[in-house]
Write a protein that holds these residues in place. Structure first.
Motif, PDB file in Angstrom:
ATOM      1  N   ASN A 149     -10.846  14.582  43.869  1.00 51.77           N
ATOM      2  CA  ASN A 149     -12.251  14.900  43.698  1.00 51.77           C
ATOM      3  C   ASN A 149     -12.830  15.537  44.954  1.00 51.77           C
ATOM      4  O   ASN A 149     -12.439  15.209  46.072  1.00 51.77           O
ATOM      5  CB  ASN A 149     -13.057  13.623  43.415  1.00 51.77           C
ATOM      6  N   LEU A 150     -13.761  16.435  44.732  1.00 48.33           N
ATOM      7  CA  LEU A 150     -14.581  16.981  45.808  1.00 48.33           C
ATOM      8  C   LEU A 150     -16.027  16.620  45.514  1.00 48.33           C
ATOM      9  O   LEU A 150     -16.457  16.658  44.350  1.00 48.33           O
ATOM     10  CB  LEU A 150     -14.446  18.503  45.889  1.00 48.33           C
ATOM     11  N   HIS A 151     -16.789  16.264  46.543  1.00 44.69           N
ATOM     12  CA  HIS A 151     -18.194  15.977  46.302  1.00 44.69           C
ATOM     13  C   HIS A 151     -19.070  16.544  47.411  1.00 44.69           C
ATOM     14  O   HIS A 151     -18.620  16.764  48.534  1.00 44.69           O
ATOM     15  CB  HIS A 151     -18.448  14.479  46.115  1.00 44.69           C
ATOM     16  N   TYR A 152     -20.302  16.781  47.022  1.00 44.26           N
ATOM     17  CA  TYR A 152     -21.325  17.230  47.968  1.00 44.26           C
ATOM     18  C   TYR A 152     -22.522  16.303  47.822  1.00 44.26           C
ATOM     19  O   TYR A 152     -22.956  16.008  46.703  1.00 44.26           O
ATOM     20  CB  TYR A 152     -21.758  18.665  47.673  1.00 44.26           C
ATOM     21  N   SER A 153     -23.051  15.828  48.936  1.00 48.37           N
ATOM     22  CA  SER A 153     -24.227  14.972  48.878  1.00 48.37           C
ATOM     23  C   SER A 153     -25.278  15.473  49.852  1.00 48.37           C
ATOM     24  O   SER A 153     -24.961  15.961  50.945  1.00 48.37           O
ATOM     25  CB  SER A 153     -23.871  13.510  49.209  1.00 48.37           C
ATOM     26  N   GLY A 154     -26.516  15.389  49.425  1.00 51.31           N
ATOM     27  CA  GLY A 154     -27.642  15.726  50.271  1.00 51.31           C
ATOM     28  C   GLY A 154     -28.556  14.525  50.384  1.00 51.31           C
ATOM     29  O   GLY A 154     -28.670  13.722  49.445  1.00 51.31           O
ATOM     30  N   SER A 155     -29.193  14.357  51.522  1.00 55.95           N
ATOM     31  CA  SER A 155     -30.066  13.208  51.720  1.00 55.95           C
ATOM     32  C   SER A 155     -31.375  13.643  52.355  1.00 55.95           C
ATOM     33  O   SER A 155     -31.457  14.671  53.026  1.00 55.95           O
ATOM     34  CB  SER A 155     -29.386  12.157  52.609  1.00 55.95           C
ATOM     35  N   TYR A 156     -32.398  12.824  52.112  1.00 54.97           N
ATOM     36  CA  TYR A 156     -33.699  13.057  52.728  1.00 54.97           C
ATOM     37  C   TYR A 156     -34.252  11.714  53.174  1.00 54.97           C
ATOM     38  O   TYR A 156     -34.212  10.734  52.424  1.00 54.97           O
ATOM     39  CB  TYR A 156     -34.678  13.698  51.743  1.00 54.97           C
ATOM     40  N   GLY A 157     -34.738  11.657  54.410  1.00 55.02           N
ATOM     41  CA  GLY A 157     -35.327  10.426  54.913  1.00 55.02           C
ATOM     42  C   GLY A 157     -36.640  10.695  55.602  1.00 55.02           C
ATOM     43  O   GLY A 157     -36.784  11.650  56.374  1.00 55.02           O
ATOM     44  N   GLU A 158     -37.633   9.887  55.322  1.00 54.39           N
ATOM     45  CA  GLU A 158     -38.939  10.030  55.956  1.00 54.39           C
ATOM     46  C   GLU A 158     -38.988   9.194  57.229  1.00 54.39           C
ATOM     47  O   GLU A 158     -38.491   8.070  57.273  1.00 54.39           O
ATOM     48  CB  GLU A 158     -40.040   9.572  54.987  1.00 54.39           C
ATOM     49  N   LYS A 159     -39.593   9.741  58.287  1.00 55.88           N
ATOM     50  CA  LYS A 159     -39.758   9.076  59.582  1.00 55.88           C
ATOM     51  C   LYS A 159     -38.403   8.795  60.219  1.00 55.88           C
ATOM     52  O   LYS A 159     -38.150   7.725  60.759  1.00 55.88           O
ATOM     53  CB  LYS A 159     -40.568   7.782  59.436  1.00 55.88           C
ATOM     54  N   THR A 160     -37.499   9.781  60.148  1.00 54.28           N
ATOM     55  CA  THR A 160     -36.189   9.638  60.747  1.00 54.28           C
ATOM     56  C   THR A 160     -36.056  10.555  61.954  1.00 54.28           C
ATOM     57  O   THR A 160     -36.849  11.458  62.167  1.00 54.28           O
ATOM     58  CB  THR A 160     -35.074   9.996  59.748  1.00 54.28           C
ATOM     59  N   GLN A 161     -35.022  10.282  62.733  1.00 55.30           N
ATOM     60  CA  GLN A 161     -34.719  11.157  63.853  1.00 55.30           C
ATOM     61  C   GLN A 161     -33.212  11.335  63.923  1.00 55.30           C
ATOM     62  O   GLN A 161     -32.471  10.632  63.262  1.00 55.30           O
ATOM     63  CB  GLN A 161     -35.235  10.552  65.164  1.00 55.30           C
ATOM     64  N   GLY A 162     -32.754  12.286  64.704  1.00 49.38           N
ATOM     65  CA  GLY A 162     -31.321  12.493  64.819  1.00 49.38           C
ATOM     66  C   GLY A 162     -30.935  13.924  64.525  1.00 49.38           C
ATOM     67  O   GLY A 162     -31.716  14.844  64.696  1.00 49.38           O
ATOM     68  N   GLN A 163     -29.715  14.103  64.045  1.00 45.06           N
ATOM     69  CA  GLN A 163     -29.153  15.441  63.904  1.00 45.06           C
ATOM     70  C   GLN A 163     -29.875  16.300  62.875  1.00 45.06           C
ATOM     71  O   GLN A 163     -29.811  17.519  62.930  1.00 45.06           O
ATOM     72  CB  GLN A 163     -27.682  15.334  63.524  1.00 45.06           C
ATOM     73  N   TYR A 189     -38.042   5.623  54.435  1.00 43.45           N
ATOM     74  CA  TYR A 189     -37.225   5.549  53.233  1.00 43.45           C
ATOM     75  C   TYR A 189     -36.152   6.614  53.300  1.00 43.45           C
ATOM     76  O   TYR A 189     -36.214   7.555  54.102  1.00 43.45           O
ATOM     77  CB  TYR A 189     -38.072   5.704  51.965  1.00 43.45           C
ATOM     78  N   THR A 190     -35.154   6.468  52.441  1.00 47.31           N
ATOM     79  CA  THR A 190     -34.089   7.458  52.333  1.00 47.31           C
ATOM     80  C   THR A 190     -33.734   7.637  50.869  1.00 47.31           C
ATOM     81  O   THR A 190     -33.805   6.690  50.075  1.00 47.31           O
ATOM     82  CB  THR A 190     -32.847   7.037  53.138  1.00 47.31           C
ATOM     83  N   ILE A 191     -33.393   8.855  50.496  1.00 44.92           N
ATOM     84  CA  ILE A 191     -32.930   9.178  49.147  1.00 44.92           C
ATOM     85  C   ILE A 191     -31.719  10.088  49.273  1.00 44.92           C
ATOM     86  O   ILE A 191     -31.728  11.032  50.055  1.00 44.92           O
ATOM     87  CB  ILE A 191     -34.026   9.865  48.320  1.00 44.92           C
ATOM     88  N   ARG A 192     -30.674   9.784  48.516  1.00 51.59           N
ATOM     89  CA  ARG A 192     -29.457  10.593  48.570  1.00 51.59           C
ATOM     90  C   ARG A 192     -29.025  10.962  47.155  1.00 51.59           C
ATOM     91  O   ARG A 192     -29.125  10.141  46.234  1.00 51.59           O
ATOM     92  CB  ARG A 192     -28.331   9.836  49.268  1.00 51.59           C
ATOM     93  N   ALA A 193     -28.556  12.184  46.996  1.00 51.46           N
ATOM     94  CA  ALA A 193     -28.035  12.665  45.717  1.00 51.46           C
ATOM     95  C   ALA A 193     -26.633  13.206  45.927  1.00 51.46           C
ATOM     96  O   ALA A 193     -26.322  13.759  46.993  1.00 51.46           O
ATOM     97  CB  ALA A 193     -28.946  13.744  45.135  1.00 51.46           C
ATOM     98  N   LEU A 194     -25.771  13.047  44.928  1.00 51.38           N
ATOM     99  CA  LEU A 194     -24.367  13.456  45.045  1.00 51.38           C
ATOM    100  C   LEU A 194     -23.913  14.149  43.769  1.00 51.38           C
ATOM    101  O   LEU A 194     -24.257  13.727  42.660  1.00 51.38           O
ATOM    102  CB  LEU A 194     -23.489  12.234  45.334  1.00 51.38           C
ATOM    103  N   VAL A 195     -23.158  15.222  43.937  1.00 47.53           N
ATOM    104  CA  VAL A 195     -22.496  15.912  42.838  1.00 47.53           C
ATOM    105  C   VAL A 195     -20.993  15.824  43.086  1.00 47.53           C
ATOM    106  O   VAL A 195     -20.514  16.203  44.164  1.00 47.53           O
ATOM    107  CB  VAL A 195     -22.925  17.389  42.743  1.00 47.53           C
ATOM    108  N   ASN A 196     -20.255  15.325  42.095  1.00 49.45           N
ATOM    109  CA  ASN A 196     -18.812  15.145  42.242  1.00 49.45           C
ATOM    110  C   ASN A 196     -18.076  16.024  41.238  1.00 49.45           C
ATOM    111  O   ASN A 196     -18.451  16.127  40.070  1.00 49.45           O
ATOM    112  CB  ASN A 196     -18.433  13.682  42.003  1.00 49.45           C
ATOM    113  N   PHE A 197     -17.021  16.688  41.706  1.00 52.32           N
ATOM    114  CA  PHE A 197     -16.174  17.529  40.854  1.00 52.32           C
ATOM    115  C   PHE A 197     -14.767  16.974  40.895  1.00 52.32           C
ATOM    116  O   PHE A 197     -14.184  16.777  41.971  1.00 52.32           O
ATOM    117  CB  PHE A 197     -16.169  18.977  41.354  1.00 52.32           C
TER     118      PHE A 197
END
Length: 280
Positions: A54-68, A267-275
């Motif tokens: 399997n290959l997957h791609y995930s994207g995430s979004y977080g409010e009030k975060t810091q870092g890369q 908060y954080t939200i993550r979504a993933l698509v898997n093939f």
């Protein structure tokens, strides 16, 4: 109020669906709807009955975060997961980050996990252990040890992880502890909903100088869609993140499911698509 809108929406969707009158679902071939990676924060192993790469791609979004990924915590990650045979599962990821001052950085990790109990069938209980290595955003290498447990039935699934990480850098913690738990129930032939929870850098409960800023907790709804006979599956999960403990150390750039929070909670939200590369 804005920072609670997306998590609240997920809770409302999950709650409204679960509140519907229970119905008898048609018998469905579990292998046709099984997802290689149904959870966002817990890794499950593959089996002899699900030997897909399997290959997957995930994207995430977080409010009030810091870092890369900058203040708004927008991130992306690519991954590969495959069955090596003899109850061994390979799991690897590569993430790309955009630093505050410009430039692009990356982080990678790879693990091999073996089921010690179960692992030959899709259903039933499985317990595994694995080892791996990682390189984080600041080029610090770490050794990883992970224990996995899962229980799969036709209409529901449960999975949890306990991860230990040893960074080869004197400025990091002696040992990092991360645990996660996920549960999903099938409410339609290809749709599962439930919840996920994660406890990150739990050594912050006894180490006041924890190197990632303190212990953080998250719990929220989880949704997985695995269309019958499709090579694609989709998952989304997230919820409020809060500090259980706080340290005064500037957070390191270790690879984490939940990024450090710049102030207060968020908060954080993550979504993933898997093939998956299924044969049929």
């Amino acid at each position: 109020m804005k920072k609670f809108l997306l998590p609240a929406a997920l809770f409302l969707i999950a709650g409204s669906v679960m509140a519907q009158k229970p119905q008898t679902l048609p018998e469905t071939n579990l292998q046709s709807t099984i997802s290689a990676q149904p959870f966002l924060f817990s890794i499950n192993t593959l089996t002899d009955e699900n030997p897909r790469w399997n290959l997957h791609y995930s994207g995430s979004y977080g409010e009030k975060t810091q870092g890369q990924f900058g203040y708004n915590g927008l991130g992306q990650q690519f991954g590969v997961k495959g069955y090596l045979g003899s109850r061994f599962t390979l799991y690897g990821t590569a993430a790309i980050g955009f630093a505050h001052g410009g430039g692009v950085t990356s982080a990678q990790q790879v693990e091999v996990i073996r089921d010690l109990i179960g692992g030959k069938k899709l259903t039933g209980f499985r317990f595994g252990a694995g080892l791996g290595l990682s390189r984080d955003w600041s080029n610090v290498k770490s050794a990883i040890s992970r224990f996995t447990a899962s229980y799969d039935k036709t209409n529901w699934r449960l999975a949890g992880n306990l991860r230990f990480e040893k960074a080869f850098d004197n400025s990091r913690d002696e040992l990092d502890f991360i645990t996660s738990l996920g549960f999903q129930h099938r409410i339609a032939p290809a749709l599962y909903i439930g919840f996920e929870a994660i406890g990150q850098d739990l050594e912050g409960f006894w180490d006041k100088d924890e190197a990632e800023g303190g212990a953080k907790l998250m719990i929220g709804p989880s949704i997985n869609l695995s269309p019958t006979h499709s090579k694609l599956s989709f998952s989304v999960a997230g919820g409020p993140v809060f500090y259980a403990t706080r340290s005064q150390i500037i957070p390191s750039e270790a690879i984490r499911e939940i990024t450090s929070l710049s102030s207060g909670n968020g908060y954080t939200i993550r979504a993933l698509v898997n093939f998956n590369f299924r044969n049929k």
